[in-house]
Design a protein around this motif. Structure first.
Motif, PDB file in Angstrom:
ATOM      1  N   CYS A  73       0.815  -1.205   0.000  1.00 55.38           N
ATOM      2  CA  CYS A  73       0.000   0.000   0.000  1.00 55.38           C
ATOM      3  C   CYS A  73       0.852   1.259   0.000  1.00 55.38           C
ATOM      4  CB  CYS A  73      -0.902   0.009   1.234  1.00 55.38           C
ATOM      5  SG  CYS A  73      -2.042  -1.371   1.318  1.00 55.38           S
ATOM      6  N   LYS A  74       0.603   2.125  -0.965  1.00 54.18           N
ATOM      7  CA  LYS A  74       1.250   3.437  -0.955  1.00 54.18           C
ATOM      8  C   LYS A  74       0.516   4.312   0.053  1.00 54.18           C
ATOM      9  CE  LYS A  74       3.425   6.744  -4.042  1.00 54.18           C
ATOM     10  NZ  LYS A  74       3.408   7.861  -3.109  1.00 54.18           N
ATOM     11  N   CYS A  75       1.241   4.830   1.017  1.00 55.83           N
ATOM     12  CA  CYS A  75       0.634   5.568   2.123  1.00 55.83           C
ATOM     13  C   CYS A  75       0.988   7.042   2.013  1.00 55.83           C
ATOM     14  CB  CYS A  75       1.101   4.974   3.452  1.00 55.83           C
ATOM     15  SG  CYS A  75       0.476   3.293   3.720  1.00 55.83           S
ATOM     16  N   ASP A  76       0.191   7.760   1.215  1.00 60.83           N
ATOM     17  CA  ASP A  76       0.513   9.146   0.903  1.00 60.83           C
ATOM     18  C   ASP A  76       0.322  10.088   2.084  1.00 60.83           C
ATOM     19  OD1 ASP A  76       1.313   8.683  -1.698  1.00 60.83           O
ATOM     20  OD2 ASP A  76      -0.719   8.885  -2.509  1.00 60.83           O
ATOM     21  N   LYS A  77      -0.695   9.843   2.901  1.00 59.61           N
ATOM     22  CA  LYS A  77      -0.958  10.777   3.999  1.00 59.61           C
ATOM     23  C   LYS A  77       0.191  10.763   5.010  1.00 59.61           C
ATOM     24  CE  LYS A  77      -5.193   9.206   4.881  1.00 59.61           C
ATOM     25  NZ  LYS A  77      -5.479   8.379   3.685  1.00 59.61           N
ATOM     26  N   ILE A  78       0.574   9.595   5.448  1.00 53.68           N
ATOM     27  CA  ILE A  78       1.705   9.509   6.378  1.00 53.68           C
ATOM     28  C   ILE A  78       2.991   9.918   5.685  1.00 53.68           C
ATOM     29  CG2 ILE A  78       3.152   7.926   7.718  1.00 53.68           C
ATOM     30  CD1 ILE A  78       0.653   6.402   8.482  1.00 53.68           C
ATOM     31  N   VAL A  84       8.511  11.479   3.268  1.00 52.57           N
ATOM     32  CA  VAL A  84       9.099  10.329   2.574  1.00 52.57           C
ATOM     33  C   VAL A  84       8.085   9.760   1.590  1.00 52.57           C
ATOM     34  CG1 VAL A  84      10.636   9.723   4.470  1.00 52.57           C
ATOM     35  CG2 VAL A  84       8.355   8.673   4.359  1.00 52.57           C
ATOM     36  N   ASP A  85       8.576   8.953   0.671  1.00 55.30           N
ATOM     37  CA  ASP A  85       7.733   8.220  -0.268  1.00 55.30           C
ATOM     38  C   ASP A  85       7.492   6.852   0.366  1.00 55.30           C
ATOM     39  OD1 ASP A  85       6.386   7.328  -2.497  1.00 55.30           O
ATOM     40  OD2 ASP A  85       8.189   6.937  -3.672  1.00 55.30           O
ATOM     41  N   LEU A  86       6.329   6.675   0.999  1.00 53.71           N
ATOM     42  CA  LEU A  86       6.112   5.538   1.892  1.00 53.71           C
ATOM     43  C   LEU A  86       5.210   4.469   1.294  1.00 53.71           C
ATOM     44  CD1 LEU A  86       6.414   4.199   4.686  1.00 53.71           C
ATOM     45  CD2 LEU A  86       4.434   5.563   5.438  1.00 53.71           C
ATOM     46  N   VAL A 360      10.685   4.564   1.140  1.00 50.43           N
ATOM     47  CA  VAL A 360      10.749   3.652   2.280  1.00 50.43           C
ATOM     48  C   VAL A 360       9.645   2.610   2.180  1.00 50.43           C
ATOM     49  CG1 VAL A 360      10.590   3.456   4.787  1.00 50.43           C
ATOM     50  CG2 VAL A 360      11.711   5.459   3.761  1.00 50.43           C
ATOM     51  N   ALA A 361      10.012   1.347   2.399  1.00 50.26           N
ATOM     52  CA  ALA A 361       9.029   0.270   2.509  1.00 50.26           C
ATOM     53  C   ALA A 361       9.032  -0.232   3.945  1.00 50.26           C
ATOM     54  CB  ALA A 361       9.360  -0.867   1.548  1.00 50.26           C
ATOM     55  N   CYS A 362       7.918  -0.081   4.627  1.00 49.10           N
ATOM     56  CA  CYS A 362       7.761  -0.607   5.985  1.00 49.10           C
ATOM     57  C   CYS A 362       7.029  -1.946   5.910  1.00 49.10           C
ATOM     58  CB  CYS A 362       6.964   0.352   6.861  1.00 49.10           C
ATOM     59  SG  CYS A 362       7.900   1.756   7.495  1.00 49.10           S
ATOM     60  N   VAL A 363       7.563  -2.939   6.561  1.00 46.05           N
ATOM     61  CA  VAL A 363       6.911  -4.241   6.629  1.00 46.05           C
ATOM     62  C   VAL A 363       6.137  -4.299   7.941  1.00 46.05           C
ATOM     63  CG1 VAL A 363       7.227  -6.746   6.646  1.00 46.05           C
ATOM     64  CG2 VAL A 363       8.762  -5.299   5.278  1.00 46.05           C
ATOM     65  N   VAL A 364       4.822  -4.520   7.848  1.00 48.18           N
ATOM     66  CA  VAL A 364       4.002  -4.729   9.041  1.00 48.18           C
ATOM     67  C   VAL A 364       3.613  -6.199   9.055  1.00 48.18           C
ATOM     68  CG1 VAL A 364       3.261  -2.354   9.311  1.00 48.18           C
ATOM     69  CG2 VAL A 364       1.945  -3.846   7.814  1.00 48.18           C
TER      70      VAL A 364
END
Length: 400
Positions: A73-78, A84-86, A360-364
């Motif tokens: 998921c591209k998370c534009d708000k955060i 960052v490009d999250l 940045v790619a965050c793994v949840v």
């Protein structure tokens, strides 16, 4: 071929072995020597087995529940708030609700290939939930050791409901794993904690998918929670393999986040060493990473240093705040340990470790409902009101 990560000693891939006989260190599978084009992955069903040529087990009898292919998921708000490009890789969408399913589909497939009839693990929750499901799928007996009183309700329910023989150990996770490993070495069962190198062959596909999801490009950084330390090294192995195959032309900085009360990896990183000192009596609300003596620590330290990465801690308060932040900003509900990656992103961005504009790619790693009690406790209780329409209108307009 199985290889020691420290001394390089090699073993046949059909040998049941967990640590090096020569030096006692952990093992890994050598990368397969294959000649393939990345285009073969494009038209296959979106599960991790689309990468079957790169997974070193017999793919004729796969034990699978359709794992992998999780949302990216591209998370534009955060992302805009933090500069960052999250992107967030949502591993809670796997069949049993965590990234562990990637490792278990490969590990249990290998167990069937080896002809074992009993599998086992020690667990803080997600490993047992996953193994019990895949063992049921394969028709294998499953033994699970859980640290007494230290497992979230949702995970315990899964292990029990899938028919695992659940044993509560009077001790922490590290003590439970030590006991389970002793039984495995005496051939009572086939161990499927992350010390088993086949587990990480499934988990490395998180790295594969991130690179493919980004159009065969690498992010600047991958951030993830670190507990027993298998996942960070597995993802690093995956992205390194794609890099070596020429599928991408760069690699990310691997960034591991630990809870402040269970942070042996971060402690070693701060000292600039690979020598990890176990944390006695680890404690954090993030039960999935409440581990003081990570078995894959040397692999994790290699991944961090080799990638010019980083490691940081976050408090329980920062974890719980990040859990709400991700859910309410982007609609992604995760268990506390998963939120450590978001908490770490916020902290490292504030400290200037992460530069403005980084991709940045965050793994949840696990679903919100893995730990429902913590989620409920963190929220305001529902307002009680009669079904009278005027009372409801007053409530919704904040009138007395």
């Amino acid at each position: 071929m199985i290889r020691c990560v420290v001394c390089g000693e090699e073993y046949d891939d059909d040998e049941v072995i967990y640590t090096c006989k020569k030096c006692g260190s952990v093992l890994e599978l050598a990368s397969l020597d294959v000649d393939i084009d990345k285009s073969i992955f494009e038209c296959r069903k979106d599960t991790l087995w689309k990468y079957k040529e790169l997974i070193p087990v017999n793919s004729d009898h796969i034990v699978t529940l359709g794992e992998g292919g999780t949302p990216f998921c591209k998370c534009d708000k955060i992302g805009e708030e933090l500069g960052v490009d999250l992107y967030v890789k949502v591993e809670g969408s796997n069949p049993t609700g965590s990234f562990k399913d990637r490792g278990m589909t490969v590990g249990v497939t290998k167990a069937v290939e080896l002809g074992v009839d009993t599998v086992g693990c020690a667990s803080t929750g997600n490993t047992s939930a996953s193994l019990s499901a895949y063992a049921a799928r394969a028709g294998l007996r499953c033994i699970v050791f859980l640290p007494s009183g230290k497992v979230a309700l949702g995970k315990l329910a899964q292990a029990m409901f899938h028919g695992a023989e659940v044993i509560s150990i009077d001790g922490n996770f590290d003590e439970a794993l030590e006991a389970m490993t002793a039984l495995a070495l005496d051939k009572y069962l086939y161990l499927l904690n992350s010390i088993n190198p086949y587990r990480l062959e499934g988990q490395k596909t998180i790295g594969y998918e991130i690179l493919q999801d980004l159009g065969w490009e690498s992010p600047d950084r991958i951030i993830l929670p670190v507990g027993n330390a298998g996942n960070i090294s597995a993802i690093w192995k995956g992205v390194s393999e794609f890099y070596d195959l020429g599928f991408v032309d760069s690699k990310p900085m691997m960034t591991g986040i630990q809870a402040e009360g269970a942070c042996p990896i971060t402690n070693a990183f701060r000292k600039g060493t690979k020598d990890v000192v176990p944390v006695d009596d680890p404690e954090t609300i993030a039960t999935a990473i409440r581990i003081g003596a990570p078995v894959s620590y040397i692999k994790a330290m290699n991944a961090i240093y080799d990638s010019n990465g980083y490691s940081e801690t976050v408090t329980d308060e920062e974890i719980l705040d990040a859990q709400k932040y991700l859910a309410r900003k982007e609609g992604i509900g995760v268990e506390p340990a998963s939120a450590a990656s978001i908490a770490g992103l916020r902290k490292l961005r504030e400290e200037g470790v992460i530069d403005k504009g980084e991709r940045v790619a965050c793994v949840v790693t696990g679903h919100l409902l893995k730990d429902p009690n913590t989620a409920i406790d963190a929220c305001t209780k529902p307002v009680e009101v009669s079904a009278d329409i005027d009372a409801l209108k007053n409530l919704l307009t904040n009138k007395e």
